[in-house]
Motif scaffolding. Structure first.
Motif, PDB file in Angstrom:
ATOM      1  N   GLN A   1      39.504  -3.460  94.629  1.00  0.00           N
ATOM      2  CA  GLN A   1      39.991  -4.803  94.949  1.00  0.00           C
ATOM      3  C   GLN A   1      39.013  -5.545  95.857  1.00  0.00           C
ATOM      4  O   GLN A   1      38.711  -6.729  95.632  1.00  0.00           O
ATOM      5  CB  GLN A   1      41.358  -4.705  95.641  1.00  0.00           C
ATOM      6  N   LEU A   2      38.498  -4.853  96.849  1.00  0.00           N
ATOM      7  CA  LEU A   2      37.590  -5.489  97.802  1.00  0.00           C
ATOM      8  C   LEU A   2      36.291  -5.925  97.140  1.00  0.00           C
ATOM      9  O   LEU A   2      35.812  -7.051  97.364  1.00  0.00           O
ATOM     10  CB  LEU A   2      37.291  -4.525  98.954  1.00  0.00           C
ATOM     11  N   LEU A   3      35.738  -5.055  96.321  1.00  0.00           N
ATOM     12  CA  LEU A   3      34.409  -5.330  95.766  1.00  0.00           C
ATOM     13  C   LEU A   3      34.452  -6.194  94.517  1.00  0.00           C
ATOM     14  O   LEU A   3      33.412  -6.692  94.084  1.00  0.00           O
ATOM     15  CB  LEU A   3      33.689  -4.008  95.479  1.00  0.00           C
ATOM     16  N   ASN A   4      35.636  -6.380  93.957  1.00  0.00           N
ATOM     17  CA  ASN A   4      35.745  -7.244  92.769  1.00  0.00           C
ATOM     18  C   ASN A   4      36.302  -8.625  93.099  1.00  0.00           C
ATOM     19  O   ASN A   4      36.487  -9.453  92.201  1.00  0.00           O
ATOM     20  CB  ASN A   4      36.628  -6.580  91.710  1.00  0.00           C
ATOM     21  N   ASP A   5      36.584  -8.866  94.380  1.00  0.00           N
ATOM     22  CA  ASP A   5      37.148 -10.152  94.801  1.00  0.00           C
ATOM     23  C   ASP A   5      36.087 -10.909  95.590  1.00  0.00           C
ATOM     24  O   ASP A   5      35.826 -10.621  96.765  1.00  0.00           O
ATOM     25  CB  ASP A   5      38.399  -9.905  95.654  1.00  0.00           C
ATOM     26  N   GLU A   6      35.468 -11.863  94.955  1.00  0.00           N
ATOM     27  CA  GLU A   6      34.328 -12.581  95.541  1.00  0.00           C
ATOM     28  C   GLU A   6      34.643 -13.255  96.882  1.00  0.00           C
ATOM     29  O   GLU A   6      33.777 -13.302  97.765  1.00  0.00           O
ATOM     30  CB  GLU A   6      33.806 -13.621  94.550  1.00  0.00           C
ATOM     31  N   PRO A   7      35.848 -13.811  97.095  1.00  0.00           N
ATOM     32  CA  PRO A   7      36.128 -14.470  98.376  1.00  0.00           C
ATOM     33  C   PRO A   7      35.923 -13.576  99.606  1.00  0.00           C
ATOM     34  O   PRO A   7      35.537 -14.069 100.672  1.00  0.00           O
ATOM     35  CB  PRO A   7      37.595 -14.898  98.239  1.00  0.00           C
ATOM     36  N   PHE A   8      36.183 -12.270  99.484  1.00  0.00           N
ATOM     37  CA  PHE A   8      35.940 -11.389 100.625  1.00  0.00           C
ATOM     38  C   PHE A   8      34.470 -11.409 101.012  1.00  0.00           C
ATOM     39  O   PHE A   8      34.111 -11.477 102.191  1.00  0.00           O
ATOM     40  CB  PHE A   8      36.369  -9.948 100.309  1.00  0.00           C
ATOM     41  N   ILE A   9      33.609 -11.341 100.023  1.00  0.00           N
ATOM     42  CA  ILE A   9      32.165 -11.341 100.275  1.00  0.00           C
ATOM     43  C   ILE A   9      31.725 -12.687 100.822  1.00  0.00           C
ATOM     44  O   ILE A   9      30.932 -12.767 101.767  1.00  0.00           O
ATOM     45  CB  ILE A   9      31.402 -10.993  98.982  1.00  0.00           C
ATOM     46  N   GLU A  10      32.256 -13.774 100.267  1.00  0.00           N
ATOM     47  CA  GLU A  10      31.878 -15.115 100.721  1.00  0.00           C
ATOM     48  C   GLU A  10      32.284 -15.330 102.177  1.00  0.00           C
ATOM     49  O   GLU A  10      31.494 -15.864 102.982  1.00  0.00           O
ATOM     50  CB  GLU A  10      32.543 -16.169  99.838  1.00  0.00           C
ATOM     51  N   LYS A  11      33.492 -14.911 102.532  1.00  0.00           N
ATOM     52  CA  LYS A  11      33.951 -15.077 103.918  1.00  0.00           C
ATOM     53  C   LYS A  11      33.141 -14.201 104.872  1.00  0.00           C
ATOM     54  O   LYS A  11      32.850 -14.600 106.000  1.00  0.00           O
ATOM     55  CB  LYS A  11      35.442 -14.767 104.010  1.00  0.00           C
ATOM     56  N   ALA A  12      32.772 -12.996 104.421  1.00  0.00           N
ATOM     57  CA  ALA A  12      31.958 -12.112 105.258  1.00  0.00           C
ATOM     58  C   ALA A  12      30.589 -12.724 105.528  1.00  0.00           C
ATOM     59  O   ALA A  12      30.070 -12.651 106.647  1.00  0.00           O
ATOM     60  CB  ALA A  12      31.813 -10.747 104.593  1.00  0.00           C
ATOM     61  N   LEU A  13      30.014 -13.346 104.529  1.00  0.00           N
ATOM     62  CA  LEU A  13      28.706 -13.993 104.709  1.00  0.00           C
ATOM     63  C   LEU A  13      28.821 -15.208 105.627  1.00  0.00           C
ATOM     64  O   LEU A  13      27.895 -15.516 106.389  1.00  0.00           O
ATOM     65  CB  LEU A  13      28.121 -14.388 103.353  1.00  0.00           C
ATOM     66  N   ASP A  14      29.959 -15.897 105.563  1.00  0.00           N
ATOM     67  CA  ASP A  14      30.187 -17.039 106.448  1.00  0.00           C
ATOM     68  C   ASP A  14      30.277 -16.582 107.907  1.00  0.00           C
ATOM     69  O   ASP A  14      29.685 -17.206 108.802  1.00  0.00           O
ATOM     70  CB  ASP A  14      31.464 -17.766 106.042  1.00  0.00           C
ATOM     71  N   ILE A  15      30.992 -15.478 108.144  1.00  0.00           N
ATOM     72  CA  ILE A  15      31.072 -14.916 109.500  1.00  0.00           C
ATOM     73  C   ILE A  15      29.690 -14.497 109.975  1.00  0.00           C
ATOM     74  O   ILE A  15      29.326 -14.695 111.144  1.00  0.00           O
ATOM     75  CB  ILE A  15      32.037 -13.703 109.513  1.00  0.00           C
ATOM     76  N   LYS A  16      28.893 -13.915 109.084  1.00  0.00           N
ATOM     77  CA  LYS A  16      27.535 -13.492 109.434  1.00  0.00           C
ATOM     78  C   LYS A  16      26.720 -14.664 109.981  1.00  0.00           C
ATOM     79  O   LYS A  16      26.029 -14.539 111.014  1.00  0.00           O
ATOM     80  CB  LYS A  16      26.848 -12.909 108.196  1.00  0.00           C
ATOM     81  N   GLU A  17      26.804 -15.811 109.301  1.00  0.00           N
ATOM     82  CA  GLU A  17      26.048 -16.988 109.747  1.00  0.00           C
ATOM     83  C   GLU A  17      26.521 -17.468 111.114  1.00  0.00           C
ATOM     84  O   GLU A  17      25.710 -17.837 111.981  1.00  0.00           O
ATOM     85  CB  GLU A  17      26.194 -18.110 108.722  1.00  0.00           C
ATOM     86  N   LYS A  18      27.828 -17.443 111.341  1.00  0.00           N
ATOM     87  CA  LYS A  18      28.371 -17.892 112.626  1.00  0.00           C
ATOM     88  C   LYS A  18      27.928 -16.989 113.764  1.00  0.00           C
ATOM     89  O   LYS A  18      27.560 -17.462 114.847  1.00  0.00           O
ATOM     90  CB  LYS A  18      29.896 -17.943 112.555  1.00  0.00           C
ATOM     91  N   VAL A  19      27.981 -15.683 113.533  1.00  0.00           N
ATOM     92  CA  VAL A  19      27.577 -14.727 114.565  1.00  0.00           C
ATOM     93  C   VAL A  19      26.099 -14.880 114.871  1.00  0.00           C
ATOM     94  O   VAL A  19      25.683 -14.881 116.042  1.00  0.00           O
ATOM     95  CB  VAL A  19      27.899 -13.285 114.120  1.00  0.00           C
ATOM     96  N   ALA A  20      25.279 -15.024 113.825  1.00  0.00           N
ATOM     97  CA  ALA A  20      23.836 -15.156 114.021  1.00  0.00           C
ATOM     98  C   ALA A  20      23.498 -16.384 114.854  1.00  0.00           C
ATOM     99  O   ALA A  20      22.601 -16.348 115.715  1.00  0.00           O
ATOM    100  CB  ALA A  20      23.135 -15.212 112.665  1.00  0.00           C
ATOM    101  N   SER A  21      24.239 -17.470 114.655  1.00  0.00           N
ATOM    102  CA  SER A  21      23.945 -18.704 115.388  1.00  0.00           C
ATOM    103  C   SER A  21      24.206 -18.561 116.882  1.00  0.00           C
ATOM    104  O   SER A  21      23.584 -19.229 117.701  1.00  0.00           O
ATOM    105  CB  SER A  21      24.773 -19.859 114.823  1.00  0.00           C
ATOM    106  N   SER A  22      25.119 -17.663 117.250  1.00  0.00           N
ATOM    107  CA  SER A  22      25.482 -17.539 118.668  1.00  0.00           C
ATOM    108  C   SER A  22      24.426 -16.821 119.485  1.00  0.00           C
ATOM    109  O   SER A  22      24.295 -17.056 120.686  1.00  0.00           O
ATOM    110  CB  SER A  22      26.826 -16.811 118.805  1.00  0.00           C
ATOM    111  N   VAL A  23      23.672 -15.909 118.856  1.00  0.00           N
ATOM    112  CA  VAL A  23      22.722 -15.083 119.616  1.00  0.00           C
ATOM    113  C   VAL A  23      21.283 -15.556 119.491  1.00  0.00           C
ATOM    114  O   VAL A  23      20.391 -14.998 120.122  1.00  0.00           O
ATOM    115  CB  VAL A  23      22.820 -13.598 119.193  1.00  0.00           C
ATOM    116  N   THR A  24      21.055 -16.589 118.682  1.00  0.00           N
ATOM    117  CA  THR A  24      19.707 -17.143 118.589  1.00  0.00           C
ATOM    118  C   THR A  24      19.530 -18.213 119.666  1.00  0.00           C
ATOM    119  O   THR A  24      20.489 -18.715 120.237  1.00  0.00           O
ATOM    120  CB  THR A  24      19.456 -17.746 117.202  1.00  0.00           C
ATOM    121  N   LYS A  25      18.283 -18.562 119.943  1.00  0.00           N
ATOM    122  CA  LYS A  25      17.985 -19.532 120.995  1.00  0.00           C
ATOM    123  C   LYS A  25      18.736 -20.836 120.740  1.00  0.00           C
ATOM    124  O   LYS A  25      18.693 -21.394 119.648  1.00  0.00           O
ATOM    125  CB  LYS A  25      16.481 -19.796 121.061  1.00  0.00           C
TER     126      LYS A  25
END
Length: 466
Positions: free
Chosen positions: A413-437
């Protein structure tokens, strides 16, 4: 010019030592002298697995003080460990500081203590030393600790921290809900452990009012409601060695880097990574179901089975298991997790939801299957499943077991449901923005280090959290 000298003391558990060690290395990188204080047992473990500890020269000193237990005693006995820490370590720490301060050019100028070691903040105040509390886990978890009096007043817990009912606690509308029996200090079946753990909570709350800074291994991008609830808490995270393009330190077990070569041979986004941290223990029935569930998935998997992870002396795999899974499965005792999660062959993370694992998964944009064991892990599961929507829970059967069929089903279910991956990538971008200059966490950490390096500071030097 006298160099600032910071004494850093974590709570003696793997999930606390690693992020506190990362904070210490961030300080050293900016020219701050650090004395890192472990318990005797953990000092031996950390220094034996960290091969690059001498790279900092005289800027990083690793020392230890006793926790009050004999070397052979079980430190997984949280009642005994916590009681012994509260009884023994405060006087030992004070003596250590007094010994260091005999050298005029080497005096401790600041103490950074894990919030679960609130007594160290009290010692810093008593000795007129600058002080900061550090919280290595989620701010949602810390919020429940700082709100303990409100929970007592609302008759959710008694005055000793024991839950009075099965109410769902939600400190604000956008914070993860938590059952009262899953509160970090209250998730034990032994009432004595609950009560002694609650002593730590009370002391942490008292110490929080004595700190000049209260820094947290999190970011407003992933915990906005918790930071709004307690604006004096300042995000400086996620603190990850990968932010410095360096290797992680502070492990109690030796990492096995050979798994990275195995991962290189796997297709992109194909591998299930399974790791349950340093505390999770399975009975043999559950361990067998997990093994068979991974087999049924028919996907390559990398599984960390640390020493002592099962109730039995050694983990017993199903008959013929290793032959059947063959090279499709790689099982190891401890992994370089940050490097594993960053590897392009990893598809998802089956996790106990400790905060370090949670933010490492988020940083790498991975969907998660949640298998919490105790304490703050239930908060983090709620973040993943209910707030961020980047993962799924497992359902247990009537016997309290997560079956092989449930594991296979949730992986699919997790790996066949694209929204889980899309939301995870969105969180990745948000986290990355916080620790960069320019990001809030990066800015707060820089100003915190500036404060450490200044002889005199006042309230105007402290940043707003938003």
């Amino acid at each position: 010019m006298v160099r600032p000298h910071v004494l850093v003391i974590p709570y003696p558990a793997q999930g606390h030592v690693i992020p506190t060690m990362e904070l210490a290395q961030c300080l050293v990188k900016q020219g701050v002298k650090v004395t890192f204080v472990n318990t005797e047992v953990n000092h031996k473990l950390v220094t034996s697995t960290w091969f690059e500890k001498d790279v900092f020269g005289d800027l990083m000193q690793m020392v230890c003080i006793p926790d009050g237990l004999e070397l052979w005693e079980d430190r997984a006995d949280l009642f005994k460990l916590t009681s012994s820490i509260l009884k023994t370590m405060p006087s030992k720490l004070e003596t250590l500081i007094e010994t260091i301060n005999k050298e005029d050019s080497n005096k401790v100028t600041c103490i950074i203590a894990d919030a679960c070691m609130g007594w160290a903040i009290k010692i810093a105040k008593k000795m007129d030393i600058k002080r900061s509390a550090f919280w290595p886990a989620s701010v949602a978890t810390l919020s429940t600790m700082l709100s303990f009096q409100k929970l007592i007043d609302n008759e959710i817990i008694n005055k000793k921290g024991v839950p009075l009912n099965g109410k769902i606690i939600q400190l604000s509308d956008t914070m993860p809900p938590i059952k009262s029996e899953n509160l970090g200090w209250a998730c034990f079946t032994d009432v004595a452990i609950v009560e002694v753990s609650f002593e730590v909570v009370v002391e942490a709350e008292e110490a929080s009012r004595m700190t000049e800074w209260f820094i947290c291994n999190s970011t407003t991008e992933i915990e906005p409601a918790a930071f709004n609830l307690y604006p004096q808490l300042l995000p400086i995270g996620p603190l990850l060695a990968s932010n410095r393009l360096a290797d992680q330190a502070g492990h109690f077990w030796q990492e096995d880097y050979t798994c990275l070569t195995w991962l290189d041979q796997q297709p992109a986004r194909s591998v299930i990574y399974i790791a349950f941290g340093s505390f999770t223990i399975f009975n043999q029935t559950q361990f067998k179901e997990l093994a068979l569930g991974l087999e049924l998935s028919k996907r390559p998997f990398l599984w960390v089975v640390r020493p002592g992870m099962t109730e039995e002396t050694t983990a017993a795999y199903p008959n013929g298991y290793m032959d059947r899974v063959g090279s499709r499965g790689r099982i190891m005792s401890w992994a370089p997790q940050q490097k594993v999660l960053a590897h392009p062959s990893i598809a998802c993370f089956v996790s106990h939801c400790g905060w370090n694992s949670t933010i490492e998964g988020a940083t790498n944009g991975l969907p998660v299957l949640c298998w919490p064991y105790f304490a703050d892990q239930f908060h983090n599961e709620s973040y993943i499943c209910d707030i961020w929507k980047t993962g799924l829970r497992f359902d247990k059967d009537k016997m309290g077991i997560i079956t092989r069929g449930e594991i296979k089903s949730k992986v699919e279910q997790l790996l066949n449901d694209e929204p889980f991956i899309e939301k995870a990538l969105d969180i990745k971008e948000k986290v990355a923005s916080s620790v960069t200059k320019g990001g809030l966490s990066h800015t707060n950490l820089s100003r915190f280090i500036d404060w450490i390096q200044e002889k005199n500071t006042d309230a105007k030097d402290q940043p707003d959290h938003m």
